[in-house]
Motif scaffolding. Structure first.
Motif, PDB file in Angstrom:
ATOM      1  N   TYR A  22      17.629  16.985   6.495  1.00  0.00           N
ATOM      2  CA  TYR A  22      17.594  18.299   5.859  1.00  0.00           C
ATOM      3  C   TYR A  22      17.329  19.406   6.879  1.00  0.00           C
ATOM      4  CZ  TYR A  22      17.390  15.568   1.579  1.00  0.00           C
ATOM      5  OH  TYR A  22      17.667  14.687   0.571  1.00  0.00           O
ATOM      6  N   GLU A  43      12.501  30.476   4.624  1.00  0.00           N
ATOM      7  CA  GLU A  43      12.743  30.002   3.255  1.00  0.00           C
ATOM      8  C   GLU A  43      13.681  28.792   3.252  1.00  0.00           C
ATOM      9  OE1 GLU A  43      14.542  31.761  -0.849  1.00  0.00           O
ATOM     10  OE2 GLU A  43      13.186  33.062   0.286  1.00  0.00           O
ATOM     11  N   GLN A  72      11.599  25.804   4.169  1.00  0.00           N
ATOM     12  CA  GLN A  72      10.793  25.372   3.013  1.00  0.00           C
ATOM     13  C   GLN A  72      11.646  24.607   2.013  1.00  0.00           C
ATOM     14  OE1 GLN A  72       8.828  29.458   2.447  1.00  0.00           O
ATOM     15  NE2 GLN A  72       7.476  28.024   1.399  1.00  0.00           N
ATOM     16  N   GLN A  73      12.828  25.111   1.711  1.00  0.00           N
ATOM     17  CA  GLN A  73      13.707  24.455   0.743  1.00  0.00           C
ATOM     18  C   GLN A  73      14.154  23.091   1.246  1.00  0.00           C
ATOM     19  OE1 GLN A  73      16.799  27.338   0.206  1.00  0.00           O
ATOM     20  NE2 GLN A  73      15.527  28.672  -1.074  1.00  0.00           N
ATOM     21  N   GLU A  78      11.309  20.685   0.843  1.00  0.00           N
ATOM     22  CA  GLU A  78      11.119  20.385  -0.579  1.00  0.00           C
ATOM     23  C   GLU A  78      12.208  19.448  -1.101  1.00  0.00           C
ATOM     24  OE1 GLU A  78      10.712  24.178  -2.530  1.00  0.00           O
ATOM     25  OE2 GLU A  78       8.797  24.550  -1.518  1.00  0.00           O
ATOM     26  N   ARG A  79      13.445  19.604  -0.625  1.00  0.00           N
ATOM     27  CA  ARG A  79      14.526  18.702  -1.053  1.00  0.00           C
ATOM     28  C   ARG A  79      14.230  17.261  -0.630  1.00  0.00           C
ATOM     29  NH1 ARG A  79      17.938  22.917   0.445  1.00  0.00           N
ATOM     30  NH2 ARG A  79      18.545  21.853   2.375  1.00  0.00           N
TER      31      ARG A  79
END
Length: 73
Positions: free
Chosen positions: A22, A54, A57-58, A61-62
């Motif tokens: 990711y 951001e 962060q995404q 989180e994924r």
């Protein structure tokens, strides 16, 4: 080159392996590292664009983890 830091819940090499694809998919990220020995499990990201926070962060989180930006002093 900009450096962004995040407090995470990434605890082990298996966790790092889970977030790797990711984070590596973010074009603006030139490199990153997680200090799993730090109490805050600090993710350090090197980038040419400090607006990717951001996206980082995404991405984390994924992979099923948390990343909270650490404000610059």
């Amino acid at each position: 080159m900009e450096t962004l830091n995040f407090k995470t819940n990434i605890k082990c090499s298996g966790c790092i392996a889970a977030v790797t694809p990711y984070l590596n998919d973010i074009e603006q990220v030139d490199g990153w590292n997680v200090d799993i020995n730090s109490p805050d499990k600090i993710l350090t990201v090197q980038t040419t664009d400090n607006r990717v926070g951001e996206l980082v962060q995404q991405a984390v989180e994924r992979a099923g983890y948390r990343a909270e930006p650490i404000p610059r002093p």
